[in-house]
Design an enzyme around this catalytic site. Sequence first.
Site, PDB file in Angstrom:
ATOM      1  N   LYS A   1       0.826  -1.214   0.000  1.00 13.97           N
ATOM      2  CA  LYS A   1       0.000   0.000   0.000  1.00 13.97           C
ATOM      3  C   LYS A   1       0.860   1.263   0.000  1.00 13.97           C
ATOM      4  CE  LYS A   1      -4.482  -1.499   0.570  1.00 13.97           C
ATOM      5  NZ  LYS A   1      -4.378  -2.840   1.102  1.00 13.97           N
TER       6      LYS A   1
ATOM      7  N   SER B   1       1.483 -10.053  -0.222  1.00 13.31           N
ATOM      8  CA  SER B   1       1.203  -8.619  -0.269  1.00 13.31           C
ATOM      9  C   SER B   1       1.387  -7.873   1.040  1.00 13.31           C
ATOM     10  CB  SER B   1      -0.236  -8.418  -0.766  1.00 13.31           C
ATOM     11  OG  SER B   1      -1.127  -9.211   0.004  1.00 13.31           O
TER      12      SER B   1
HETATM   13  C1  LIG Z   1      -5.084  -3.894   0.714  1.00 10.97           C
HETATM   14  C2  LIG Z   1      -4.460  -5.246   0.695  1.00 10.97           C
HETATM   15  C3  LIG Z   1      -4.750  -6.193  -0.307  1.00 10.97           C
HETATM   16  C4  LIG Z   1      -5.793  -5.944  -1.382  1.00 10.97           C
HETATM   17  O1  LIG Z   1      -5.508  -4.832  -2.173  1.00 10.97           O
HETATM   18  P1  LIG Z   1      -6.636  -4.160  -3.076  1.00 10.97           P
HETATM   19  O2  LIG Z   1      -5.908  -3.166  -3.889  1.00 10.97           O
HETATM   20  O3  LIG Z   1      -7.656  -3.554  -2.162  1.00 10.97           O
HETATM   21  O4  LIG Z   1      -7.237  -5.278  -3.887  1.00 10.97           O
HETATM   22  C5  LIG Z   1      -4.074  -7.388  -0.291  1.00 10.97           C
HETATM   23  N1  LIG Z   1      -3.177  -7.685   0.673  1.00 10.97           N
HETATM   24  C6  LIG Z   1      -2.878  -6.817   1.655  1.00 10.97           C
HETATM   25  C7  LIG Z   1      -1.884  -7.216   2.670  1.00 10.97           C
HETATM   26  C8  LIG Z   1      -3.499  -5.567   1.693  1.00 10.97           C
HETATM   27  O5  LIG Z   1      -3.201  -4.709   2.674  1.00 10.97           O
END
Ligand SMILES: *Cc1c(COP(=O)(O)O)cnc(C)c1O
Length: 334
Positions: free
Chosen positions: A57, A309
Amino acid sequence: MNAPVPEISIATIEQARKTIANKVLQTPVQLSASLSDQLGVPVHLKLEHTQITGSFKLRGATNAVAALSNAEKQRGVVGVSTGNHGRGLAYAARAAGVRCIICMSRLVPQAKIDGIKAQGAEVRIVGNSQDEAQLEVDRLVSEDGRTMIPPFDHRHVIAGQGTLGLELLDQVQELETILVPVSGGGLFSGVAAAVKALKPEVRIIGISMERGAAMHACLKAGKPVLVEELATLADSLGGGIGLDNQYTFAMTRALVDDLILVSEAEIAAAIRHLYWQERQIVEGSGSVGVAALLSGKVTADGPVAVVLSGGNIDMNQHHRIISGEDVDVTQEVA
Ligand SMILES: *Cc1c(COP(=O)(O)O)cnc(C)c1O
């Protein structure tokens, strides 16, 4: 007839990469011996949970803050996220010398408040619901001229997340499939826009949790719809995509090859696997791609990359999961 797909060009994403180059980490890629063995093809893990603030993010938030005019920077930014977007935005704003206010309801746990404060944001506690916190954000925008930076449905945010895709293509030359966690679809839209522009033959599969998968329900309905939020180990994937979604619904619909859902047990197994086999501490939302591979819900004929992510998991919860305890969050309030 479908509305035209909003275009986030490869040039925009390459520009974002230059903009954020010295402000975010280029996260490493690690070949997973265990998953490569199981699938019979190389499986690469993109270790984005090791990003500053613990998730991708930061990429989108940094790019969005950089795109503000000087006057906008002086008036500051606001947001409502209590999770990874809030952390990313707080960090990005502080790094750019921009004042940042994150509004949250009284119901937000102290640990989350502290997580945001630690990144340098001012936290404003208002009301008893996310909606009331949103009202305060709206006021800060209309009365004080602050800029609201949303978590996914925003050109500069999507372009920033897309830099992860460009990075991955540089790091792994041969790829057949990329697995990307999906909530609002900002990460997916950015990565898919970058990858499909440069290597259209690469398959890009979105992964969400079974409990409260908003984008999946919207794709099925053919339009953005309201989806009930449910407690899940993949807590960063909760929430809707917005009924007035401008970008990520159309982009995800146009670019997704498949969208797979994984269960709570599969997410827990992935968190465990990532810890014991890969020595990585990954939150539930970051583990859904590995969950899809371990469960056999996704198979591949060529090299795979899995985006891990984020890593912001409560360490007591993580400890219970990796110790093999049956951790059931489904009775909690989302
Ligand atoms: C926000 C987030 C996602 C999903 O991202 P989007 O852009 O909302 O689809 C996936 N994994 C983590 C760790 C996140 O913080």
